[in-house]
Write a protein that holds these residues in place. Structure first.
Motif, PDB file in Angstrom:
ATOM      1  N   VAL A 240      48.219-107.431  52.510  1.00 43.35           N
ATOM      2  CA  VAL A 240      46.880-107.800  52.057  1.00 43.35           C
ATOM      3  C   VAL A 240      46.579-107.909  50.739  1.00 43.35           C
ATOM      4  N   TYR A 241      46.014-109.044  50.274  1.00 46.41           N
ATOM      5  CA  TYR A 241      45.559-109.039  48.980  1.00 46.41           C
ATOM      6  C   TYR A 241      44.322-109.578  48.771  1.00 46.41           C
ATOM      7  N   SER A 242      43.624-109.303  47.790  1.00 46.72           N
ATOM      8  CA  SER A 242      42.046-109.810  47.590  1.00 46.72           C
ATOM      9  C   SER A 242      41.661-111.053  47.738  1.00 46.72           C
ATOM     10  N   PRO A 243      40.416-111.304  48.196  1.00 49.73           N
ATOM     11  CA  PRO A 243      40.221-112.797  48.685  1.00 49.73           C
ATOM     12  C   PRO A 243      40.020-113.718  47.705  1.00 49.73           C
ATOM     13  N   THR A 244      40.471-113.515  46.707  1.00 54.90           N
ATOM     14  CA  THR A 244      40.383-114.281  45.533  1.00 54.90           C
ATOM     15  C   THR A 244      40.884-115.791  45.606  1.00 54.90           C
ATOM     16  N   THR A 245      40.746-116.518  44.808  1.00 58.75           N
ATOM     17  CA  THR A 245      41.224-117.770  44.764  1.00 58.75           C
ATOM     18  C   THR A 245      42.237-117.954  43.709  1.00 58.75           C
ATOM     19  N   LEU A 246      43.260-119.167  44.058  1.00 58.49           N
ATOM     20  CA  LEU A 246      44.090-119.424  43.159  1.00 58.49           C
ATOM     21  C   LEU A 246      43.990-120.963  42.779  1.00 58.49           C
ATOM     22  N   ASP A 247      43.632-121.298  41.457  1.00 57.87           N
ATOM     23  CA  ASP A 247      43.515-122.662  41.030  1.00 57.87           C
ATOM     24  C   ASP A 247      44.822-123.491  40.892  1.00 57.87           C
ATOM     25  N   THR A 248      44.876-124.673  41.136  1.00 64.95           N
ATOM     26  CA  THR A 248      46.156-125.261  41.008  1.00 64.95           C
ATOM     27  C   THR A 248      45.648-126.879  40.704  1.00 64.95           C
ATOM     28  N   VAL A 249      46.317-127.401  39.757  1.00 62.45           N
ATOM     29  CA  VAL A 249      46.071-128.858  39.377  1.00 62.45           C
ATOM     30  C   VAL A 249      47.362-129.483  39.775  1.00 62.45           C
ATOM     31  N   VAL A 250      47.128-130.461  40.457  1.00 63.73           N
ATOM     32  CA  VAL A 250      48.085-131.544  41.026  1.00 63.73           C
ATOM     33  C   VAL A 250      47.987-132.891  40.757  1.00 63.73           C
ATOM     34  N   GLY A 251      49.181-133.591  40.321  1.00 60.52           N
ATOM     35  CA  GLY A 251      48.975-135.013  40.146  1.00 60.52           C
ATOM     36  C   GLY A 251      49.742-135.611  41.256  1.00 60.52           C
ATOM     37  N   THR A 252      49.448-136.974  41.423  1.00 57.07           N
ATOM     38  CA  THR A 252      50.405-137.985  42.169  1.00 57.07           C
ATOM     39  C   THR A 252      50.730-138.981  41.256  1.00 57.07           C
ATOM     40  N   ASN A 253      51.916-139.412  41.500  1.00 61.41           N
ATOM     41  CA  ASN A 253      52.423-140.601  40.781  1.00 61.41           C
ATOM     42  C   ASN A 253      52.099-141.792  41.175  1.00 61.41           C
ATOM     43  N   LYS A 254      52.056-142.770  40.345  1.00 63.48           N
ATOM     44  CA  LYS A 254      51.386-144.283  40.734  1.00 63.48           C
ATOM     45  C   LYS A 254      52.654-144.890  41.442  1.00 63.48           C
ATOM     46  N   GLN A 255      52.386-145.655  42.440  1.00 66.23           N
ATOM     47  CA  GLN A 255      53.280-146.534  43.388  1.00 66.23           C
ATOM     48  C   GLN A 255      53.407-147.732  42.602  1.00 66.23           C
ATOM     49  N   ASN A 256      54.806-148.017  42.654  1.00 66.91           N
ATOM     50  CA  ASN A 256      54.878-149.573  42.108  1.00 66.91           C
ATOM     51  C   ASN A 256      54.821-150.567  43.464  1.00 66.91           C
TER      52      ASN A 256
END
Length: 167
Positions: free
Chosen positions: A37-53
């Protein structure tokens, strides 16, 4: 507890035998996995999606950037019995061989293909086998014999992640 999944009556009558072999599941235990069990904290993530040709391929340029907040999941340990009901020894041996050969002693299951789902992998471990048991109520029929395989797996309960578009 324990919870047993009951099988339906054959043609809605007690006078007609059910076809065998068949399998039922009994949940043995459902306990919180305290050491994990871990603390109920959050983990922030930044995700990018690539452009489709236009041809369907992806370029190295980013199309959108998303900010994702995930909350730590709550781990649980689930133990359950798989009861294999058979009418003869050959069917029992074939089923035990087919199921037992998969577990050496465990298999890993992927429950999701989402790359941000940190609960997507789970191990299913075979922890015990009883060749024959009469502990499961089976009525007046004594021709059915029951083999029992006990499994353990981790289950993660989590609330949905929060996603917002940055660009």
């Amino acid at each position: 507890f324990p919870v047993t999944i009951q099988y339906p009556l054959a043609q809605m009558s007690e006078n007609i035998l059910n076809s065998a072999p068949f399998m039922t599941i009994s949940i043995k235990s459902w306990n919180m996995d305290r050491p994990n069990v871990y603390s109920p904290t959050t983990l922030d993530t930044v995700v990018g999606t690539n452009k489709q040709n236009e041809d369907g391929s992806f370029s190295k340029e980013l199309s959108k950037i998303h900010h994702v907040q995930r909350f730590n999941p709550v781990p649980w340990v689930l133990e359950f019995d798989l009861n294999i009901w058979t009418t003869n020894l050959q069917n029992k041996m074939e089923l035990l061989e087919q199921i037992g050969s998969i577990f050496n002693p465990a298999i890993q299951l992927q429950l999701s293909t989402n790359p941000l789902d940190w609960t997507s992998l789970s191990n299913l471990e075979l922890i015990n086998t009883e060749f024959s048991t009469r502990s499961v109520p089976q009525g007046q029929d004594t021709e059915l014999d029951i083999a029992k395989m006990t499994f353990r797996t981790s289950v993660y309960l989590s609330i949905p992640a929060i996603s917002s578009s940055v660009s």
